[in-house]
Each structure stands twice: as structure tokens, then as C-alpha cells.
Write an enzyme that holds these catalytic residues in place. Structure first.
Site, short mmCIF file in Angstrom:
data_model
loop_
_atom_site.label_atom_id
_atom_site.label_comp_id
_atom_site.label_asym_id
_atom_site.label_seq_id
_atom_site.Cartn_x
_atom_site.Cartn_y
_atom_site.Cartn_z
N LYS A 87 0.83 -1.20 0.00
CA LYS A 87 0.00 0.00 0.00
C LYS A 87 0.87 1.26 0.00
O LYS A 87 0.65 2.19 -0.78
CB LYS A 87 -0.91 -0.02 1.23
CG LYS A 87 -2.11 0.88 1.14
CD LYS A 87 -3.08 0.63 2.29
CE LYS A 87 -3.78 -0.70 2.15
NZ LYS A 87 -4.72 -0.98 3.24
N ARG A 123 -3.82 2.94 8.24
CA ARG A 123 -4.07 1.64 7.59
C ARG A 123 -2.83 0.77 7.67
O ARG A 123 -1.71 1.25 7.62
CB ARG A 123 -4.41 1.83 6.10
CG ARG A 123 -5.73 2.49 5.81
CD ARG A 123 -5.89 2.64 4.29
NE ARG A 123 -7.24 3.00 3.90
CZ ARG A 123 -7.68 4.23 3.73
NH1 ARG A 123 -6.86 5.25 3.95
NH2 ARG A 123 -8.91 4.47 3.34
N GLY A 126 -6.55 -10.48 6.46
CA GLY A 126 -6.68 -10.89 7.86
C GLY A 126 -6.20 -9.84 8.85
O GLY A 126 -6.31 -10.02 10.05
N MET A 186 -5.37 -5.63 10.29
CA MET A 186 -6.16 -4.61 10.97
C MET A 186 -7.05 -3.81 10.03
O MET A 186 -6.65 -3.47 8.93
CB MET A 186 -5.23 -3.66 11.70
CG MET A 186 -5.96 -2.84 12.75
SD MET A 186 -4.95 -1.51 13.39
CE MET A 186 -5.34 -0.20 12.25
N ARG A 204 -3.79 -1.17 -6.18
CA ARG A 204 -3.02 -2.42 -6.03
C ARG A 204 -3.44 -3.36 -7.15
O ARG A 204 -4.50 -3.19 -7.75
CB ARG A 204 -3.27 -3.05 -4.67
CG ARG A 204 -4.72 -3.44 -4.43
CD ARG A 204 -4.94 -3.95 -3.03
NE ARG A 204 -6.37 -4.13 -2.76
CZ ARG A 204 -6.87 -4.36 -1.56
NH1 ARG A 204 -6.08 -4.43 -0.52
NH2 ARG A 204 -8.17 -4.52 -1.39
N HIS A 208 -5.96 -40.76 4.61
CA HIS A 208 -6.49 -41.60 3.53
C HIS A 208 -7.60 -40.88 2.78
O HIS A 208 -7.62 -40.82 1.55
CB HIS A 208 -7.00 -42.94 4.12
CG HIS A 208 -7.63 -43.83 3.10
ND1 HIS A 208 -8.98 -43.80 2.82
CD2 HIS A 208 -7.10 -44.75 2.27
CE1 HIS A 208 -9.26 -44.68 1.87
NE2 HIS A 208 -8.13 -45.27 1.51
N SER A 258 12.02 -42.20 -6.02
CA SER A 258 10.84 -41.34 -5.95
C SER A 258 10.62 -41.01 -4.49
O SER A 258 10.52 -41.90 -3.65
CB SER A 258 9.62 -42.06 -6.53
OG SER A 258 8.50 -41.21 -6.45
N CYS A 285 6.45 -38.31 -5.28
CA CYS A 285 5.09 -38.81 -5.47
C CYS A 285 4.22 -38.61 -4.24
O CYS A 285 3.08 -39.07 -4.19
CB CYS A 285 5.10 -40.29 -5.87
SG CYS A 285 5.83 -41.37 -4.63
N TYR A 288 10.87 -35.07 -12.29
CA TYR A 288 9.42 -34.93 -12.39
C TYR A 288 8.80 -34.79 -11.00
O TYR A 288 9.41 -35.14 -9.99
CB TYR A 288 8.79 -36.11 -13.13
CG TYR A 288 8.86 -37.43 -12.38
CD1 TYR A 288 7.88 -37.78 -11.44
CD2 TYR A 288 9.90 -38.33 -12.61
CE1 TYR A 288 7.96 -38.98 -10.75
CE2 TYR A 288 9.98 -39.53 -11.92
CZ TYR A 288 9.00 -39.86 -11.00
OH TYR A 288 9.07 -41.04 -10.30
#
Length: 875
Positions: A23, A93, A102, A104, A337, A455, A765, A832, A852
Site C-alpha cells: 500500500k 491503515r 486478515g 487490521m 493495487r 487416507h 521417488s 510422489c 518430475y
């Protein structure tokens, strides 16, 4: 020389974002562009850090700089702070370098007291306006700075309106508002034990402290965790001369975007209110007018605003979110902004800005939040219905999307209800592999226990099904088929609920949903991402359907196929259980022979769905007790089905019981004990690959992954069985194929001894779910019970099961990569665990040189964009 902690708006610029916050940097930049910005100054993020270092106190040198900047602002504005004749009032501000809702709330009209309010009334000739501003200030300051509940002030205000037969706020006259001010001050004394502060310098310093404090409030901590914002950034404070939109019908206030934040359309979008202050627009007390109507009410102001909007968008080369005030016909810009936008709008704006020649493809990709793509791939709730709905509980947002349906507590009931055409939400204490078919039949899944990698969460993400996990705010009685919320409301089987898998909210009724829509812009952005990235993106999929979905989303292979999920189907589990209760190898082999053709067909379907892309198949991983019932009633029923006595089966269940199954008889340890399991699985993998290679004329090259290896000799033992079986199958078939055998690095010892394992392993992996679990010593299903306290107390900033912990787990990964490459330079490296779909973790995987990442099908586009951003930012 004294360190500079305070900057006037004309001393900064957009490049100073880290110091001035977003800001403050933008206010400085607008000032430099010559736009009409009210005078003011910014207290830097460094001052915030110093405030915490000084035990939550503002040091004398910072206070001195604040007062010096205030004097210069007074001179520029031609007004006097605390002056009775021509008082300078300011807004205060917060402004971190990343936008943080979140934090002030704004304080307006600071500097008013019993004397300056009279000066303001005299100066403007509008007593009503002055006391309206004062009552607003007392309420804001008391609420935001001194933490006196806002509702108590609202109650007073409503009572005065009622007493004077007023419906609208604007119907109250100056005398009414003086009465409100007096009652507000009395309330303050009752709540705080001291009078409302009359010294504007005290008001200012208390407001600055409140902004700094808000950096550490609960909302801000949660927002930082969700948006990867480090806690050591701190926030800046912006102190700006007040301009008034509530001075009459030639004054007003509004918010506007240079493009539509919902659709991305290139058209000024926003709303305004005449004779109002900023909070009136947000509070919804009066209905704002669309920005286009400003052209009728204030044509000159509208013309100027349109011109400024164009200047700002061209300057920042992005869609802008602007706040403005009109004071007596003069326009002032209070903020600009880069605007928040929906995922669909983000894609359209990115593509349009490239087509307009404003930005490059690389810049466009960096403007899109990868996680926002989730919203494009899953249904969402109809916005108006969602606004009106109140949640009955909140859990973890484990798998995105929106689902409504009737609740069922057992997989069988869910399946039957689905067959009847009902929409179903499966509610469980926690899910297990036995619930798979019920999960497939459901629109949404709600569990009382478990975390983001439980799970339920993992399977739901793989299926693209909405899931709220670890909802400790409900108490589930599975046998009684009902759950209770913490305020005592009961929901029984057949009642309707709605789940929001993106926020974790549970609603006590069916809300209408809107299906996901993917535009042509999505394909364009994905194409750009693929041009930029070097990391391949695979998927975690256990069946042809999920594999095909993932290929549709751009997956380039399967990084994890969990074979155990295949054994829970109704037609297979009897043979699996037969194998488990067998007392000798011969009986086990007989049961495995029944499973072989089923497993082979599974692999044939997956190879075909992947069309020649690599497929990594993980051999059986979970402990065997997971395939058997645990309750006596279920054991008796199964014993009868299998031709066993209750006692025989109960004894087997007891023998398989482990105190810590996660570290028990599972993974490669099962093969060490029962080599015939690996023989059957190898035969199924190789036979399927040969069949598909023959049929499609494409060379299928399977990758066999041995789980839970912690010792090189374990891996060598299992690999020998795989190689011997594969050789035998190829000889029988008269057909040779290539295949790889590698391992999951999921035990810390495997990472530490990766050079030894890499002598025989052809790929690694990283199974980061278990690797995180074992490195931290946390159970991922139970950690949710205490992790909130870790976030509140700043022990952790992030959930280690949602984002790779770079300092610990990441160090082990880097070590394994380095050691593995030393021995085998061409070793294939991937990940993975669920971290493979987290943008921050994808960036880390790029950094340490993995080939990967692999994630659930619906996270593949997220990983593709994150991989592109990682490659762009690394250059």
C-alpha cells in the site's frame, strides 16, 4: 546517522515494496506520477520488526520520526494536527508487502476529540458531518485499537435511531449524533476504566501499535500460512490526511477495478456512494451505485477517474483495484493495487494483456496463482446462496470443490443410495481402503479425524471429489448413524448437508452448485507453461479412469500407482484375505494365482490409458491387517464366509495386530517375509506390459517401485526376485521389454544411505508423506490435533504435510539426490507424495534437480503452472 524508519509519500516508490509494504509503495508511486493523493507518510516494515524486538514497544527514535513526518504533512496540507481551528485528521491503515485481508481494519478520522470536532464543524459549516465523523472514529478506535466489541456500539446507535423514529443513519441530525458520541464515550469508560483518549498524538501512537499487533493476530497467522507469507516480513503503517466523502451530495467514496474481477472483461467495474465514508460501501447499509452512473452525477470527476484508471493499469501492467474519495467535487486516490480476481478472470486478463502487447508470456504466467486453478476444475457453490448460508462446522479443506447431498455413514449405504439416484455425502470417523467404493459413489466426504494427507484426503484428491477432513467440531456416531455439531445440533442419516472442500466449511442444508467451466484461455496458459517448464508432471492414479482424467489435464506419466487399492474391490478382497490367512506358502500361492489375472487386467487398462507414457507401479505397501475386519461381529461374519471358525480368524487378526503399523510389517518387509507376493506382482506387471506392447506396437517400459526401503540389502533382495521373475516371464512369452526397478525414499535412513541404494536402484521417488512423518516423528493422521497450537505459538508457520519442510525433510531430499547422482549420474528422480501438487514444493523440486513431480489428477494443471514459474524465476 539515524536509521530511517518513516518515509513521506514523496520519498518512496514502487520498488520499495519490501520496506513500505504494498500500500505504501503504491501511494508513493501514485504521488510520483502526479496523481491526486492526499498527503501522508509510511512507517516501515522494519519499524514493525523493531517493535517486536523491543518487546512490543515503539522506540523513541521511531516516535520522533513519526512526529517529524506528521509536522511535514501538516505543512503540506496547511492544517494542524490537534488544531482547534483547522484540524488535520488522518486515516491509519496497515500495509504488508502482500495484501493481507486478515489484518487490521482501517481507522478513519483520527485526530478528532471534543475540541477538534467543534473546529471541524465550524470550518465546514456542517455540524452534522463533524459529529458523524467523531462517532465513527470513537467506534473504530475503540473496536480496532482498544478491542471494545463493535456490537456494543451498534446497539447504542440502533437504540438512538429507534428512539428518534429514524430508519436510515442519514436521518439522524447533529443533536442526535452528539447524544450518540456522549453514549459512546460512557461505554468506553465502562469498558476500559478510563476516558476516551483526547490527545491526538496518543491516538496516533496507539493506532500504529495496533497495526503492528495485528500482524500477529490469529486471522493474520492463518492467512499467512495459507498464502506462504513469512512471519518475519512484518507490516508497514500508512498515515494519510483524511479527505471526506461524507461532506454532502457533491462528495462520495468508492472502489473500482480496471477490469471485471469475476470475468476479466476489459471494462471499468466498481461501485460508489455519494455522501458516505469508505466503510459505508463495504457495510452494505446503503446500496452503492455502479461506477458507470458516476458519469451522470459527477461527469468531470468520472472523466478524470477513467483517465487515472488507464494510467495506473498501463503503469503497473496489470488489472488495478482502486479506492477513491470525492470531496466537494474533487477526486482523490487513496489506494491502488493489483486486483484480486477469480481464476477464470486471472486467465483471461493474463491472455488479454499478452495480446494487447502489455506484458510477455513469462510475465503473464507469473501473475497467475497456481492454486487458484483448483476453482476451475471443481464445482463451486452458487455465490448468492453461499453468502446467505451459515456454516455449522469447520474442518480441513482437504480436497477442493463443492458438494451437497444426503449423509450416509457406511460405504455400503452410500453405494445403495447412489444407485437410487441420490446425491450422497459419506460421513466417517476416518476412512480406510475398504471405503473406496463408497467414496467413489459420493459427491463429498466428511471425516471427523485425519489430516491433509490422511487416507480420505489423498483418495478424494485423486478422484477429484470434495472432502472436508479432520472436522473435530463434529462428533460422529457411526453405529447410531448420526453426527452432532459442537452446539448440539444433530444430523441423522438421510439429512442433507453441503461441504466446501476449498474452505473446510460444513453447511446444514443443500446449497446449489455451479459446475466448473474451463475456457480456451486455460488451454492457452497451459501451453505457455509447457513451453517454459523443465520439470515433467506425472500423476498418482490407481485405475484407468483416474489415469485418463490425468492425461486430459496434461499428465506425462504415472508417478505412483498404489497396487493395494486394487485389492479392495468386492471381487478381489476374498482372494486377498485367503492369502493373508493361509498357513503355508502353497496356500498363499493358490490365493495369489486367483489375484494374478485381476492385477494383470488392471495394469493393461492403465498402460492403455497412459498411451505409452511411463508408469511407476508401487508394490504392496500397507500392513496386512488393513484387509481384515477388526470388530467381532464382522470377524464372525467373514469367518463363516471363508469356512473358518471365529476363533481361527480372530487369532489371525490378533497375530497381525501391531502397536505402530506405520513402522511395522509393511512395504518391502512383506516381500522379505513372503517373496511370492512380489513374484505375483512382477508377473502381472511384465505380462501386462508385453500384451499392451504387442497390441499397440508401442514399447511399454514399466517402472517397478519397491516401498519402504531403509537398507540397501533389502532393496537388493527384492530386486533379485523381480529380475528373476521378469526374466522367466519374458522367456515364456518370447518377448523382451525394458523395465526399471527403483525405490521410494520415504525413510530417513534411505536418504542417508542413498549412494549405497543407488548402486542397484535405477530411480528414486520421494514419498514425502511418510518421509515427513518419520522425520518429524508425527503421525500425519493425528498431528492436526496439536498443529494449530504450533502455528499460534509460532513454532511452525506451515503444515509440514502440505508443504515440503525445506530445512529438515528438504535437506534429506537434497542429500539423497547428491548421493544418488554420485553413484548413478543418470538416475531418474521424482516425488510422489502429496507435496507434488503444492506450488512451493514444486519450486523446491525444480531447485534440487528432480526430473518430475507427481500429484493427484486434478492438481496436474497446478503443478504444470508451478513448474513453469519455478523455471522462469530460476533464470
Amino acid at each position: 546517522m539515524t536509521h530511517k524508519y518513516v518515509y513521506l509519500f514523496n520519498e518512496g516508490n514502487a520498488e520499495m515494496r519490501n520496506l513500505l509494504g504494498g500500500k505504501g509503495a503504491n501511494l508513493a508511486e501514485m504521488t510520483a506520477l502526479g496523481l491526486p493523493v492526499p498527503y501522508g507518510f509510511t512507517v516501515t516494515t522494519e519499524a514493525c520488526t523493531r517493535y517486536y524486538a523491543d518487546n512490543k514497544a515503539i522506540s523513541d527514535d521511531i516516535a520522533e520520526q513519526i512526529y517529524d513526518a506528521l509536522s511535514k504533512t501538516e505543512a503540506a496540507a496547511g492544517k494542524k494536527f490537534a488544531g482547534a481551528e483547522n484540524p488535520l485528521l488522518v486515516s491509519v491503515r496497515s500495509g504488508a508487502r502482500a495484501s493481507m485481508p486478515g489484518m487490521m481494519d482501517t481507522i478513519l478520522n483520527l485526530g478528532l476529540n471534543d475540541e477538534t470536532v467543534k473546529g471541524l464543524a465550524k470550518l465546514t459549516g456542517n455540524e452534522r458531518f463533524a459529529y458523524d465523523s467523531y462517532r465513527r472514529f470513537i467506534q473504530m478506535f475503540s473496536d480496532v485499537v482498544m478491542e471494545v466489541e463493535k456490537a456494543k456500539f451498534d446497539s447504542i446507535f440502533d437504540s438512538v435511531k429507534k428512539q428518534n423514529n429514524c430508519t436510515l443513519d442519514t436521518e439522524l441530525n447533529a443533536e442526535h449524533l452528539k447524544q450518540v458520541v456522549a453514549m459512546y464515550k460512557e461505554l468506553y469508560v465502562r469498558e476500559k476504566g478510563s476516558p476516551f483518549p483526547q490527545d491526538p498524538r496518543v491516538q496516533l501512537m496507539e493506532a500504529v501499535k495496533a497495526v503492528f499487533r495485528s500482524w500477529d493476530n490469529e486471522r493474520a497467522i492463518v492467512y499467512r500460512r495459507m498464502n506462504d507469507i513469512p512471519s518475519d516480513w512484518g507490516t508497514a503503517v500508512n498515515v494519510q490526511s483524511m479527505v471526506f466523502g461524507n461532506m454532502g451530495n457533491d462528495s462520495g467514496t468508492g472502489v473500482a477495478f480496471t477490469r471485471n474481477p469475476s470475468t476479466g472483461e476489459r471494462k471499468l467495474y466498481g461501485e460508489f456512494l455519494m455522501n458516505a465514508q469508505g466503510e459505508d460501501v463495504v457495510a452494505g447499509i446503503r446500496t452503492p451505485m455502479p461506477i458507470s452512473e458516476l458519469e451522470q452525477t459527477q461527469p468531470q470527476v468520472y472523466k478524470e477517474f477513467v483517465k487515472i484508471a488507464e494510467i495506473l493499469e498501463k503503469h503497473y501492467r496489470d488489472m488495478q483495484d482502486m479506492e477513491f474519495t470525492i470531496e466537494r467535487g474533487k477526486l482523490f486516490m487513496l489506494q491502488t493495487r493489483n486486483g484480486k480476481r477469480t481464476a477464470a478472470a486471472a486467465l483471461r486478463i493474463a491472455v488479454d494483456l499478452v495480446n494487447e502487447g502489455m506484458i510477455t508470456k513469462k510475465e503473464a504466467l507469473l501473475k497467475i496463482d497456481p492454486k487458484s486453478l483448483d476453482a476451475l476444475l471443481h464445482p463451486t457453490f452458487e455465490p448468492e446462496s453461499l453468502k446467505k448460508a451459515k456454516p455449522v462446522a469447520k474442518g480441513l479443506p482437504a480436497s477442493p470443490g463443492a458438494a451437497s447431498g444426503k449423509i450416509y455413514f457406511f460405504a455400503e449405504d452410500a453405494i445403495e443410495a447412489s444407485k437410487r439416484g441420490e446425491k450422497v455425502v459419506l460421513v466417517r470417523l476416518e476412512t480406510s481402503p475398504e471405503d473406496i467404493e463408497g467414496m467413489y459413489a459420493s459427491q463429498g466426504i466428511l471425516t471427523a479425524r485425519g489430516g491433509m494427507t490422511s487416507h480420505a484426503a489423498v483418495v478424494a484428491r485423486g478422484m477429484g471429489t470434495c472432502c472436508v477432513a479432520g472436522c473435530s467440531e463434529i462428533s460422529v456416531n457411526e453405529k447410531g448413524r448420526f453426527f452432532t455439531t459442537k452446539d448440539g445440533k444433530e444430523f441423522r442419516q438421510g439429512d442433507e448437508v453441503s461441504l466446501d472442500g476449498s474452505t473446510g466449511f460444513v453447511y446444514g442444508s443443500a446449497l446449489p452448485t455451479v459446475e466448473a467451466q474451463v475456457s480456451g484461455n486455460f488451454a492457452t496458459v497451459m501451453q505457455w507453461a509447457d513451453e517454459m517448464r523443465t520439470l515433467k508432471v506425472r500423476t498418482n492414479a490407481d485405475n484407468p479412469h483416474d489415469a485418463a482424467v490425468a492425461v486430459g489435464f496434461g499428465a506425462e506419466g504415472i508417478g505412483l500407482c498404489r497396487t493395494e487399492h486394487m485389492f479392495f474391490n468386492e471381487d478381489r478382497i476374498p482372494s486377498m484375505r485367503e492369502m493373508i490367512v493361509s498357513k503355508d506358502e502353497k496356500s498363499r500361492r493358490r490365493a495369489l494365482d486367483k489375484l494374478l489375472p485381476m492385477q494383470r487386467e488392471d495394469f493393461i487398462g492403465i498402460y492403455k490409458a497412459m498411451g505409452g507414457f511411463p508408469v511407476t507401479i508401487r508394490f504392496l505397501d500397507p500392513p496386512l491387517h488393513e484387509f481384515l475386519p477388526q470388530e467381532d461381529e464382522d470377524i464372525a461374519s467373514l469367518a463363516k464366509e471363508m469356512g473358518l471358525t471365529f476363533e481361527e480368524l480372530k487369532k489371525t487378526v490378533a497375530e497381525l495386530h501391531e502397536f505402530n503399523p506405520m513402522m511395522g510389517h509393511r512395504g518391502c518387509r512383506l516381500t522379505v517375509t513372503y517373496p511370492e507376493i512380489a513374484e505375483m506382482q512382477t508377473r502381472a506387471v511384465i505380462e501386462a506390459a508385453i500384451e499392451v506392447s504387442r497390441e499397440t506396437k508401442k514399447a511399454i517400459k514399466p517402472e517397478i517401485m519397491i516401498p519402504l526401503v531403509g537398507e540397501a540389502k533389502e532393496f537388493e533382495f527384492v530386486k533379485k526376485i523381480v529380475d528373476e521373475t521378469a526374466k522367466k516371464v519374458m522367456e515364456e512369452q518370447g518377448f523382451k521389454i525394458e523395465y526399471l526397478v527403483g525405490t521410494m525414499i520415504e525413510i530417513p535412513r534411505a536418504a542417508l544411505t542413498a549412494d549405497r541404494i543407488a548402486k542397484t536402484a535405477e530411480f528414486f521417488s520421494f514419498g514425502t508423506n511418510d518421509l515427513s512423518q518419520m522425520t518429524f516423528g508425527f503421525s500425519r493422521d493425528d498431528a492436526g490435533k496439536f498443529l494449530d497450537e504450533y502455528y499460534k505459538k509460532k513454532i511452525f508457520e506451515q503444515d509440514p504435510f502440505a508443504r515440503v519442510d525445506r530445512e529438515g525433510v528438504g535437506k534429506l531430499m537434497e542429500m539423497a539426490v547428491t548421493l544418488g547422482k554420485q553413484v548413478r549420474p543418470d538416475i531418474k528422480l521424482g516425488i510422489c507424495g502429496e507435496h507434488g501438487g503444492d506450488p512451493s514444493s514444486v519450486e523446491f523440486c525444480h531447485k534440487i534437480g528432480l526430473n518430475y513431480v507427481s500429484c493427484s489428477p486434478f492438481r496436474v494443471p497446478i503443478a504444470r503452472l508451478a513448474a513453469a514459474q519455478a523455471a522462469i524465476q530460476a533464470k
